[in-house]
Write an enzyme that holds these catalytic residues in place. Sequence first.
Site, PDB file in Angstrom:
ATOM      1  N   THR A 141       4.091   2.451   5.903  1.00 54.97           N
ATOM      2  CA  THR A 141       2.682   2.039   5.944  1.00 54.97           C
ATOM      3  C   THR A 141       1.946   2.922   6.940  1.00 54.97           C
ATOM      4  OG1 THR A 141       1.162   0.295   6.707  1.00 54.97           O
ATOM      5  CG2 THR A 141       3.398   0.150   7.508  1.00 54.97           C
ATOM      6  N   ARG A 160     -26.892  14.092  17.009  1.00 57.16           N
ATOM      7  CA  ARG A 160     -26.383  13.002  16.175  1.00 57.16           C
ATOM      8  C   ARG A 160     -25.349  12.118  16.849  1.00 57.16           C
ATOM      9  NH1 ARG A 160     -26.324  15.844  10.239  1.00 57.16           N
ATOM     10  NH2 ARG A 160     -28.439  15.201   9.740  1.00 57.16           N
ATOM     11  N   ASP A 211       4.768  -5.208   6.004  1.00 55.87           N
ATOM     12  CA  ASP A 211       5.284  -6.536   6.373  1.00 55.87           C
ATOM     13  C   ASP A 211       5.328  -7.511   5.192  1.00 55.87           C
ATOM     14  OD1 ASP A 211       2.546  -6.637   6.313  1.00 55.87           O
ATOM     15  OD2 ASP A 211       2.334  -7.831   8.138  1.00 55.87           O
ATOM     16  N   GLY A 248       0.834  -1.212   0.000  1.00 53.43           N
ATOM     17  CA  GLY A 248       0.000   0.000   0.000  1.00 53.43           C
ATOM     18  C   GLY A 248       0.862   1.254   0.000  1.00 53.43           C
ATOM     19  N   ASP A 301       1.878  -0.748  12.172  1.00 56.21           N
ATOM     20  CA  ASP A 301       1.684  -2.081  12.755  1.00 56.21           C
ATOM     21  C   ASP A 301       2.965  -2.908  12.820  1.00 56.21           C
ATOM     22  OD1 ASP A 301       1.907  -2.277  10.019  1.00 56.21           O
ATOM     23  OD2 ASP A 301       0.291  -3.718   9.754  1.00 56.21           O
ATOM     24  N   ARG A 360       1.158  -5.032  -6.116  1.00 51.52           N
ATOM     25  CA  ARG A 360       1.243  -6.299  -5.380  1.00 51.52           C
ATOM     26  C   ARG A 360       1.522  -7.382  -6.425  1.00 51.52           C
ATOM     27  NH1 ARG A 360      -0.782  -4.544  -0.227  1.00 51.52           N
ATOM     28  NH2 ARG A 360      -2.306  -2.898  -0.519  1.00 51.52           N
ATOM     29  N   SER A 361       2.438  -8.281  -6.137  1.00 47.93           N
ATOM     30  CA  SER A 361       2.828  -9.283  -7.133  1.00 47.93           C
ATOM     31  C   SER A 361       2.710 -10.692  -6.561  1.00 47.93           C
ATOM     32  CB  SER A 361       4.277  -9.031  -7.580  1.00 47.93           C
ATOM     33  OG  SER A 361       4.806 -10.168  -8.215  1.00 47.93           O
ATOM     34  N   ASP A 408      -0.393   2.084   8.737  1.00 43.49           N
ATOM     35  CA  ASP A 408      -0.969   1.287   9.831  1.00 43.49           C
ATOM     36  C   ASP A 408      -0.162   1.320  11.132  1.00 43.49           C
ATOM     37  OD1 ASP A 408      -2.802   0.599   7.894  1.00 43.49           O
ATOM     38  OD2 ASP A 408      -1.819  -1.287   7.404  1.00 43.49           O
ATOM     39  N   GLN A 412      -7.399   8.908   3.775  1.00 48.48           N
ATOM     40  CA  GLN A 412      -6.301   9.011   4.750  1.00 48.48           C
ATOM     41  C   GLN A 412      -4.924   8.741   4.161  1.00 48.48           C
ATOM     42  OE1 GLN A 412      -7.645   6.806   8.624  1.00 48.48           O
ATOM     43  NE2 GLN A 412      -8.952   6.315   6.905  1.00 48.48           N
ATOM     44  N   SER A 466     -22.969  15.802  21.594  1.00 52.96           N
ATOM     45  CA  SER A 466     -22.619  15.061  20.380  1.00 52.96           C
ATOM     46  C   SER A 466     -21.872  13.805  20.808  1.00 52.96           C
ATOM     47  CB  SER A 466     -21.726  15.898  19.467  1.00 52.96           C
ATOM     48  OG  SER A 466     -20.452  16.040  20.050  1.00 52.96           O
ATOM     49  N   MET A 515      -8.855   3.815   8.881  1.00 51.79           N
ATOM     50  CA  MET A 515      -8.055   2.696   8.370  1.00 51.79           C
ATOM     51  C   MET A 515      -7.082   2.175   9.424  1.00 51.79           C
ATOM     52  SD  MET A 515      -6.949   3.405   4.478  1.00 51.79           S
ATOM     53  CE  MET A 515      -7.815   2.567   3.175  1.00 51.79           C
ATOM     54  N   ARG A 564      -6.021  -1.512   9.092  1.00 49.08           N
ATOM     55  CA  ARG A 564      -6.093  -2.985   9.022  1.00 49.08           C
ATOM     56  C   ARG A 564      -6.245  -3.592  10.410  1.00 49.08           C
ATOM     57  NH1 ARG A 564      -2.135  -5.527   4.714  1.00 49.08           N
ATOM     58  NH2 ARG A 564      -0.618  -4.804   6.203  1.00 49.08           N
TER      59      ARG A 564
HETATM   60  P1  ATP Z   1       0.750  -2.687   3.445  1.00 44.07           P
HETATM   61  O1  ATP Z   1       1.020  -2.934   4.896  1.00 44.07           O
HETATM   62  O2  ATP Z   1       0.634  -1.250   3.151  1.00 44.07           O
HETATM   63  O3  ATP Z   1      -0.370  -3.495   2.861  1.00 44.07           O
HETATM   64  P2  ATP Z   1       2.625  -4.653   2.524  1.00 44.07           P
HETATM   65  O4  ATP Z   1       4.046  -4.547   2.151  1.00 44.07           O
HETATM   66  O5  ATP Z   1       2.316  -5.487   3.731  1.00 44.07           O
HETATM   67  O6  ATP Z   1       2.057  -3.174   2.644  1.00 44.07           O
HETATM   68  P3  ATP Z   1       1.519  -6.727   0.807  1.00 44.07           P
HETATM   69  O7  ATP Z   1       0.529  -6.635  -0.293  1.00 44.07           O
HETATM   70  O8  ATP Z   1       1.194  -7.628   1.953  1.00 44.07           O
HETATM   71  O9  ATP Z   1       1.777  -5.217   1.285  1.00 44.07           O
HETATM   72  O10 ATP Z   1       2.921  -7.196   0.203  1.00 44.07           O
HETATM   73  C1  ATP Z   1       3.504  -6.545  -0.896  1.00 44.07           C
HETATM   74  C2  ATP Z   1       4.126  -7.541  -1.832  1.00 44.07           C
HETATM   75  O11 ATP Z   1       5.169  -8.243  -1.149  1.00 44.07           O
HETATM   76  C3  ATP Z   1       3.201  -8.638  -2.335  1.00 44.07           C
HETATM   77  O12 ATP Z   1       2.376  -8.232  -3.411  1.00 44.07           O
HETATM   78  C4  ATP Z   1       4.191  -9.695  -2.775  1.00 44.07           C
HETATM   79  O13 ATP Z   1       4.723  -9.392  -4.059  1.00 44.07           O
HETATM   80  C5  ATP Z   1       5.307  -9.552  -1.731  1.00 44.07           C
HETATM   81  N1  ATP Z   1       5.115 -10.596  -0.706  1.00 44.07           N
HETATM   82  C6  ATP Z   1       4.223 -10.605   0.300  1.00 44.07           C
HETATM   83  N2  ATP Z   1       4.275 -11.761   0.991  1.00 44.07           N
HETATM   84  C7  ATP Z   1       5.232 -12.516   0.370  1.00 44.07           C
HETATM   85  C8  ATP Z   1       5.756 -13.835   0.581  1.00 44.07           C
HETATM   86  N3  ATP Z   1       5.306 -14.625   1.573  1.00 44.07           N
HETATM   87  N4  ATP Z   1       6.735 -14.262  -0.236  1.00 44.07           N
HETATM   88  C9  ATP Z   1       7.203 -13.475  -1.244  1.00 44.07           C
HETATM   89  N5  ATP Z   1       6.731 -12.248  -1.494  1.00 44.07           N
HETATM   90  C10 ATP Z   1       5.771 -11.759  -0.710  1.00 44.07           C
END
Ligand code: ATP
Length: 327
Positions: free
Chosen positions: A130, A167, A107, A15, A134, A76-77, A132, A259, A220, A174, A176
């Site tokens: 991020t 009200r 993460d 994100g 978190d 995201r991949s 979050d 946000q 309120s 947000m 998560r």
């Molecule tokens: P946000 O907290 O904002 O969502 P994020 O980094 O946690 O950010 P994710 O969508 O969970 O966002 O992860 C980003 C990308 O990291 C994924 O689309 C994927 O390509 C890669 N990724 C996540 N988990 C794995 C995994 N277990 N092994 C390999 N690649 C991963």
Amino acid sequence: MVNKISRIGVFTSGGDAPGMNAAIRAVVRACAYYKKECFGIMRGYEGMIDGDIVKLGARSVGNILQRGGTILKTARSEEFKTTEGREKAYNNLQKEGINALIAIGGDGTFTGLHKLYEQFQLPSICIPGTIDNDLAGTDYTIGYDTATNIAVEAIDRIRDTALSHNRLFFIEVMGRNSGYIAINSGIAGGAAAIIIPEENITFDQLYSVLGEGGKTSKSSNLIVVAEGSKIGDAHSLAKQVAARSNYFDIKVTVLGHLQRGGSPTYFDRVLASRMGVAAVEGLLEGHSDVMVGVNDKKMVYNRFDDIMSKHHAIDSEALRIAKILSI
Ligand code: ATP
């Protein structure tokens, strides 16, 4: 190993968060300062697999410090989660001579980078970006401060309309599975109750906050609900209250992606700038498979294995303060 690092790749993934551009700028300029070449990898791991890589110099990151989003785009991949996908990505890095990586993300992004490190031992460091907040191992993540300020501003505006009528507002923010944005925007916005996933509260307890028989003595009532609430989202909580009492005119506002956008606060810009420089310096000092963090104002490097299994706990003091002040 330390002196072998000559070309550093930087990318944003997962994100987007306000302040990511400030972090990219800091990485690129720190590379220029230490006379290392820097490459931007577009669209996170997706661009790494496609070989979508551009050379970045100190001047290519002018005028981005104050901009939200990420100039490198993010994605995201699913393919990167496979060994073959990571091999494709690594081959593209090799073609460009990139011998170290800096990832800005959450993460999931860290897990991906850790897997790449395990497979190819490519020196790599993560920067926590991020909204979050978190992630264990850092007091703050990039984007969290901006997102919380936006939530506070929204709560203030909603209070004006709430005060003009009888009200009850449910405002969903947000975050998560983390209640950070909710607890701190709730305290700063004077919420009557704050629902976060980290705290066990029943619907009956929430209802009792509204007053005897669902009738409040307050002019309120604003209830801040974290996205990850375990007793239902803002809409379902509003429905449950409406089913018990017709005293209130109930409204729901879900802040959502509002946000994430906009110009980062001074706090996020400074945090991102410090983390970007620390990531480059960390690589040059030989740190790898770590996340840069800020702990009690100092920059720290935490090993992936030490932080990924941990939850970034909400400060118990914040919970106590919120309870006292919502009386
Ligand atoms: P946000 O907290 O904002 O969502 P994020 O980094 O946690 O950010 P994710 O969508 O969970 O966002 O992860 C980003 C990308 O990291 C994924 O689309 C994927 O390509 C890669 N990724 C996540 N988990 C794995 C995994 N277990 N092994 C390999 N690649 C991963």
